[in-house]
Enzyme design. Sequence first.
Site, PDB file in Angstrom:
ATOM      1  N   GLY A 179       2.677 -12.519  -0.220  1.00 39.58           N
ATOM      2  CA  GLY A 179       2.336 -13.932  -0.319  1.00 39.58           C
ATOM      3  C   GLY A 179       3.519 -14.722  -0.849  1.00 39.58           C
ATOM      4  O   GLY A 179       4.472 -14.162  -1.406  1.00 39.58           O
ATOM      5  N   GLY A 228       0.288  -9.199   0.155  1.00 36.94           N
ATOM      6  CA  GLY A 228      -0.633  -9.896   1.044  1.00 36.94           C
ATOM      7  C   GLY A 228      -0.737  -9.276   2.416  1.00 36.94           C
ATOM      8  O   GLY A 228      -1.779  -9.352   3.063  1.00 36.94           O
ATOM      9  N   GLU A 245       3.787  -4.968  -7.304  1.00 34.78           N
ATOM     10  CA  GLU A 245       3.415  -6.095  -8.170  1.00 34.78           C
ATOM     11  C   GLU A 245       3.741  -5.903  -9.652  1.00 34.78           C
ATOM     12  O   GLU A 245       4.011  -6.877 -10.369  1.00 34.78           O
ATOM     13  CB  GLU A 245       1.922  -6.400  -8.008  1.00 34.78           C
ATOM     14  CG  GLU A 245       1.552  -7.074  -6.698  1.00 34.78           C
ATOM     15  CD  GLU A 245       1.452  -6.097  -5.534  1.00 34.78           C
ATOM     16  OE1 GLU A 245       1.288  -6.559  -4.391  1.00 34.78           O
ATOM     17  OE2 GLU A 245       1.531  -4.877  -5.769  1.00 34.78           O
ATOM     18  N   ASP A 261      -3.275  -6.396  -6.104  1.00 36.92           N
ATOM     19  CA  ASP A 261      -4.535  -7.084  -5.816  1.00 36.92           C
ATOM     20  C   ASP A 261      -4.907  -6.912  -4.346  1.00 36.92           C
ATOM     21  O   ASP A 261      -4.765  -5.830  -3.808  1.00 36.92           O
ATOM     22  CB  ASP A 261      -4.444  -8.559  -6.222  1.00 36.92           C
ATOM     23  CG  ASP A 261      -3.371  -9.331  -5.468  1.00 36.92           C
ATOM     24  OD1 ASP A 261      -2.458  -8.707  -4.900  1.00 36.92           O
ATOM     25  OD2 ASP A 261      -3.438 -10.582  -5.453  1.00 36.92           O
TER      26      ASP A 261
END
Length: 384
Positions: free
Chosen positions: A94, A142, A165, A173
Site C-alpha cells: 500500500g 497490500g 511490516e 495485516d
Amino acid sequence: MTLQALLNRSPLRRLSVVLQHVRSMSSAASQDDVILEKVKNTAVITMNRPKALNTLNLSMVRKIYPKLKEWESDGSTSLVIIKATGDKAFCAGGDIKAITDAARAGEPHGHNFFKEEYILNHAIGTLRIPYVALINGITMGGGVGLSVHGHFRVATQRTLFAMPETAVGLFPDVGGSYFLSRLGGNLGIYLALTGVRLKGRDVQRAGVATHFVETEQLGDLEKSLINLENANENKVLDVLDSYHNKCTLDADKEFSLKPHLEKIDRLFGGNTLEEIFENLEKDGSEWALKQLEILKRMSPTSMKVTLRQLREGAKMSFNDCFTMEFRICSGCLAGHDFYEGVRAVLVDKDNSPKWNPATINEVTSEIVDAHFKPLDSANELIIN
C-alpha cells in the site's frame, strides 16, 4: 545497480528500495490505476501502476470492491482473475507514505484506507465464485491481501513474496493473522517477524501460492481459464493443475527453508518474544544468529504485537481476524514506530530507525494490550 541486486541486501535496505521506488513514481490516482473488464464470463482485474510497482491506493480499493460484489451477484460472472501490468510487481504493498502523511495531518485518509482495504480483503476471502490471482513479481503487504485469501494463487519464477511490516513499525495485516498462523508449524511466525523473502517455487512450497507456472505461460493460462464454459472451482482447479504439472522449471530444487524448518518450529515456538530471542541465542548456529540480528533491527513493539496477533489469529474466525487487525492498525497509527519506520526507509532514507521503546524488554504488556483494545463503536471495523 539493478532493483534485484538492491533487493538482495538487508531487510531494511530491501524495504527502503521498494518504498523509494514507489515514492518516486507516486502521483494522483488516474482513471486507469486499475482496469476492470469482463471477457466472456470472466471478470479481469488488472492493476495498472507498473511504474509505482502497482502499489495499492484508496482509489483502487474503491473501484475494485463494488465491482467485485457486482460480479459475485450478477449471475453471469463465473470467475475472477486478478493480475498486474508489467513484470516487476503484482503489487508491492500500500501507499504507506500517503497514509502516514495524512495521519500526521489529522486527516482520516489513513484509517479509511486500512478499513476499506480490509473490507476488500474479506470480500475476496468470502467470494462465492472462483478467484485466481496471478502473482507475478513483487507481492508484499497490500498485494498479499489482494491474493492470498482467494481460491487460487499462481506464483512464477518472478514472484517475490514478503511481509516486511515489522521493519517499518507496522504488523503483517491484510488478514495476516489468519493465513500466516495457518502455515505449517511456526513458519508464519518466522515470516512475519523477520520479513524474510520467498522467491519463485518457494512461494508455493510454503503454502502461500497454490500453483507455480512460468511467467511465459501466464498468457496461455489466462486464455484457458477465460475459455472455460460454466467455470466452477473444480474446472478452474483442473486447468491450474494442468499448467502446474507441466512446468519443470526449478521442479527439482529443494524448498530453500527446508533445512531450517526444524529450527524454525523449535526456536520460533516461544510463547514470548524474549523466549524466541533466548532460543536463537542459545542455539548459537550461524543461521540462528543471523535471524537474531535481523530481529534486532525490527521495531520491538511491532514484533511483540505481531507475535500476539498470530497466536490469537490462529484461534479466530476469518471475520474476527480483520476486526482485531483494525484495532491493531489504529494503535499503530496512534503510536510512534510506524511514522519513524517510514521516516527511516522512505523520507530520510538513513535506514536507521530510532524505535521507541528501543528494546523488547522495554515493551510492556500494557503497550501491547493497548493495540488490541476494542474501539469506540463508531470506529470499529464492521464487515457485513
